[in-house]
Design an enzyme around this catalytic site. Structure first.
Site, PDB file in Angstrom:
ATOM      1  N   GLY A  49       0.791  -1.224   0.000  1.00 11.77           N
ATOM      2  CA  GLY A  49       0.000   0.000   0.000  1.00 11.77           C
ATOM      3  C   GLY A  49       0.823   1.274   0.000  1.00 11.77           C
ATOM      4  CG  HIS A  50       4.061   3.868   1.798  1.00  7.76           C
ATOM      5  ND1 HIS A  50       5.371   4.238   1.589  1.00  7.76           N
ATOM      6  CD2 HIS A  50       3.449   4.939   2.324  1.00  7.76           C
ATOM      7  CE1 HIS A  50       5.543   5.488   2.005  1.00  7.76           C
ATOM      8  NE2 HIS A  50       4.390   5.931   2.453  1.00  7.76           N
ATOM      9  CG  PHE A  51       3.110   5.393  -2.497  1.00  6.63           C
ATOM     10  CD1 PHE A  51       1.968   5.842  -1.849  1.00  6.63           C
ATOM     11  CD2 PHE A  51       4.330   5.975  -2.174  1.00  6.63           C
ATOM     12  CE1 PHE A  51       2.038   6.883  -0.934  1.00  6.63           C
ATOM     13  CE2 PHE A  51       4.396   7.006  -1.256  1.00  6.63           C
ATOM     14  CZ  PHE A  51       3.264   7.462  -0.626  1.00  6.63           C
TER      15      PHE A  51
END
Length: 143
Positions: A49-51
């Protein structure tokens, strides 16, 4: 040089996967300093999720990795064995570059002040000799 592998690190600090952010300690002196490494791979949980389009290690996790290396220095002191080092504060924190999959991050924390259970560490994270994060970390040793 005092080297520690992952099992020896886990005997000193309480962190475990996925939150143990130090792969090995290259050298340390109890109560003085520790130098460790994090070998960053694309399989790290935080990259989901990052990124997703441009994976970057979160800066706060780099600061946490620096704190874990500092905790090895503090908790390896005879009087602190079996205790936990908690964050007390972060000062003078600067982010100067990205950490991406494939990077081998050098994590160094020098203990510059300690009075009783409270102390301060001067911490730097670097990749290929370039400082990517620096900070002054305050810690408190407790049970």
């Amino acid at each position: 040089m005092n080297r520690l592998d992952i099992k020896q690190i886990q005997e000193i600090i309480p962190h475990r996967h996925p939150f143990l952010l130090v792969d090995y300690i290259e050298d340390y002196e109890p109560g003085q300093y520790a130098v460790g490494y994090k070998c960053v791979t694309y399989r790290e949980d935080f990259f989901k999720g990052h990124f997703p389009q441009e994976p970057v290690m979160p800066g706060v996790l780099t600061v946490e990795a620096l704190a874990q290396v500092g905790a090895v220095a503090i908790l390896s002191q005879e009087d602190n064995k079996g205790k936990v080092a908690y964050f007390g504060g972060i000062q003078k924190c600067k982010f100067r570059g990205k950490i991406v999959p494939g990077d081998k991050v050098r994590l160094e924390t020098k203990i510059i002040k300690q009075k009783g259970p409270v102390g301060i560490g001067e911490a730097t994270a670097s990749v290929d000799g370039k400082v990517v994060v620096s900070a002054e970390l305050t810690f408190m040793v407790g049970k």
